[in-house]
Design a protein around this motif. Sequence first.
Motif, mmCIF file in Angstrom:
data_model
loop_
_atom_site.group_PDB
_atom_site.id
_atom_site.type_symbol
_atom_site.label_atom_id
_atom_site.label_comp_id
_atom_site.label_asym_id
_atom_site.label_seq_id
_atom_site.Cartn_x
_atom_site.Cartn_y
_atom_site.Cartn_z
ATOM 1 N N SER A 54 2.302 1.192 13.281
ATOM 2 C CA SER A 54 1.198 2.051 12.856
ATOM 3 C C SER A 54 0.149 1.159 12.195
ATOM 4 N N LYS A 55 -1.016 1.096 12.780
ATOM 5 C CA LYS A 55 -2.078 0.212 12.263
ATOM 6 C C LYS A 55 -3.079 0.954 11.399
ATOM 7 N N ALA A 56 -2.846 2.234 11.129
ATOM 8 C CA ALA A 56 -3.735 3.010 10.271
ATOM 9 C C ALA A 56 -3.588 2.536 8.829
ATOM 10 N N LYS A 57 -4.717 2.520 8.103
ATOM 11 C CA LYS A 57 -4.697 2.074 6.710
ATOM 12 C C LYS A 57 -5.510 3.019 5.848
ATOM 13 N N LEU A 58 -4.890 3.467 4.760
ATOM 14 C CA LEU A 58 -5.579 4.304 3.792
ATOM 15 C C LEU A 58 -6.605 3.448 3.072
ATOM 16 N N ILE A 59 -7.823 3.898 3.036
ATOM 17 C CA ILE A 59 -8.999 3.189 2.508
ATOM 18 C C ILE A 59 -9.090 1.747 3.013
ATOM 19 N N GLY A 60 -8.575 1.523 4.207
ATOM 20 C CA GLY A 60 -8.658 0.212 4.837
ATOM 21 C C GLY A 60 -7.755 -0.836 4.225
ATOM 22 N N LEU A 61 -6.823 -0.420 3.363
ATOM 23 C CA LEU A 61 -6.010 -1.387 2.623
ATOM 24 C C LEU A 61 -4.501 -1.153 2.749
ATOM 25 N N PHE A 62 -4.073 0.093 2.569
ATOM 26 C CA PHE A 62 -2.645 0.404 2.514
ATOM 27 C C PHE A 62 -2.178 0.952 3.857
ATOM 28 N N GLN A 63 -1.222 0.264 4.480
ATOM 29 C CA GLN A 63 -0.712 0.686 5.786
ATOM 30 C C GLN A 63 0.031 2.010 5.630
ATOM 31 N N VAL A 64 -0.319 2.973 6.486
ATOM 32 C CA VAL A 64 0.304 4.293 6.403
ATOM 33 C C VAL A 64 0.762 4.749 7.781
ATOM 34 N N SER A 65 1.647 5.723 7.756
ATOM 35 C CA SER A 65 2.110 6.396 8.960
ATOM 36 C C SER A 65 2.249 7.871 8.596
ATOM 37 N N VAL A 66 2.561 8.692 9.569
ATOM 38 C CA VAL A 66 2.781 10.105 9.288
ATOM 39 C C VAL A 66 3.925 10.249 8.289
ATOM 40 N N LEU A 67 5.015 9.512 8.504
ATOM 41 C CA LEU A 67 6.162 9.555 7.592
ATOM 42 C C LEU A 67 5.756 9.142 6.179
ATOM 43 N N HIS A 68 4.988 8.075 6.052
ATOM 44 C CA HIS A 68 4.538 7.577 4.758
ATOM 45 C C HIS A 68 3.731 8.664 4.035
ATOM 46 N N ASN A 69 2.810 9.297 4.758
ATOM 47 C CA ASN A 69 1.995 10.354 4.162
ATOM 48 C C ASN A 69 2.842 11.552 3.740
ATOM 49 N N LEU A 70 3.798 11.932 4.584
ATOM 50 C CA LEU A 70 4.675 13.054 4.248
ATOM 51 C C LEU A 70 5.527 12.751 3.022
ATOM 52 N N LEU A 71 5.989 11.510 2.897
ATOM 53 C CA LEU A 71 6.771 11.126 1.715
ATOM 54 C C LEU A 71 5.935 11.247 0.449
ATOM 55 N N HIS A 72 4.661 10.842 0.511
ATOM 56 C CA HIS A 72 3.788 11.001 -0.659
ATOM 57 C C HIS A 72 3.597 12.476 -0.995
ATOM 58 N N LEU A 73 3.393 13.295 0.009
ATOM 59 C CA LEU A 73 3.228 14.733 -0.221
ATOM 60 C C LEU A 73 4.470 15.349 -0.869
ATOM 61 N N VAL A 74 5.625 15.063 -0.325
ATOM 62 C CA VAL A 74 6.873 15.621 -0.855
ATOM 63 C C VAL A 74 7.121 15.120 -2.274
ATOM 64 N N PHE A 75 6.905 13.832 -2.514
ATOM 65 C CA PHE A 75 7.102 13.267 -3.846
ATOM 66 C C PHE A 75 6.168 13.953 -4.845
ATOM 67 N N GLY A 76 4.920 14.181 -4.457
ATOM 68 C CA GLY A 76 3.967 14.852 -5.331
ATOM 69 C C GLY A 76 4.351 16.299 -5.595
ATOM 70 N N LEU A 77 4.810 17.007 -4.571
ATOM 71 C CA LEU A 77 5.222 18.399 -4.749
ATOM 72 C C LEU A 77 6.441 18.506 -5.662
ATOM 73 N N VAL A 78 7.388 17.599 -5.503
ATOM 74 C CA VAL A 78 8.549 17.567 -6.402
ATOM 75 C C VAL A 78 8.076 17.312 -7.832
ATOM 76 N N GLY A 79 7.121 16.409 -7.996
ATOM 77 C CA GLY A 79 6.567 16.125 -9.319
ATOM 78 C C GLY A 79 5.888 17.334 -9.932
ATOM 79 N N LEU A 80 5.182 18.119 -9.123
ATOM 80 C CA LEU A 80 4.542 19.336 -9.641
ATOM 81 C C LEU A 80 5.575 20.317 -10.180
ATOM 82 N N VAL A 81 6.684 20.443 -9.481
ATOM 83 C CA VAL A 81 7.744 21.342 -9.939
ATOM 84 C C VAL A 81 8.398 20.797 -11.203
ATOM 85 N N LEU A 82 8.725 19.509 -11.208
ATOM 86 C CA LEU A 82 9.411 18.917 -12.354
ATOM 87 C C LEU A 82 8.527 18.846 -13.601
ATOM 88 N N ALA A 83 7.226 18.746 -13.438
ATOM 89 C CA ALA A 83 6.317 18.619 -14.590
ATOM 90 C C ALA A 83 6.210 19.908 -15.396
#
Length: 160
Positions: A54-83
């Motif tokens: 996957s050659k896509a990069k968030l803001i041209g710097l951080f290599q991302v994939s669909v899985l990578h993006n989904l992991l960030h989403l899930v981690f953030g949603l878990v954080g919203l519940v735990l907070a």
Amino acid sequence: MARDVRGRAPARSRPAIQKVALAVAVVFVLIGMLGFVPGFTTHYGDLAFAGHHSKAKLIGLFQVSVLHNLLHLVFGLVGLVLARRVAGARLFLAGGGAVYLGIWLYGFAVYPESAGNFVPFNDADNWLHLFLGFGMLVLGLLLSNDVGTGGRPDSAIDRP
């Protein structure tokens, strides 16, 4: 206890650790969503589900994939519940920091073009994971030490 016009008790101010955990969780959700937005993600057409190809990069710097993006989403949603609770906020920050330090070690050890780089990670990701790991761990362990976890230390479990 004073009540507002609608008869509700006044809102309590959240401890700092909950506010920080909420802010961190919101950032993770936003980053996960922005990974799917062309413009914020360069080479969007090269976004793969997973893997180092996957050659896509968030803001041209951080290599991302669909899985990578989904992991960030899930981690953030878990954080919203735990907070929502002090103990959960601590767990999200300190536990999440430890997880990100583990991810940093994995990203540091795996060869960038190997099948083991399935999320994927590049050098910019690895440095960010190190920063996030230490930052979240420190915040989770040191922020608001004067605030309890919500339990009463004088109430024994075995009492009726």
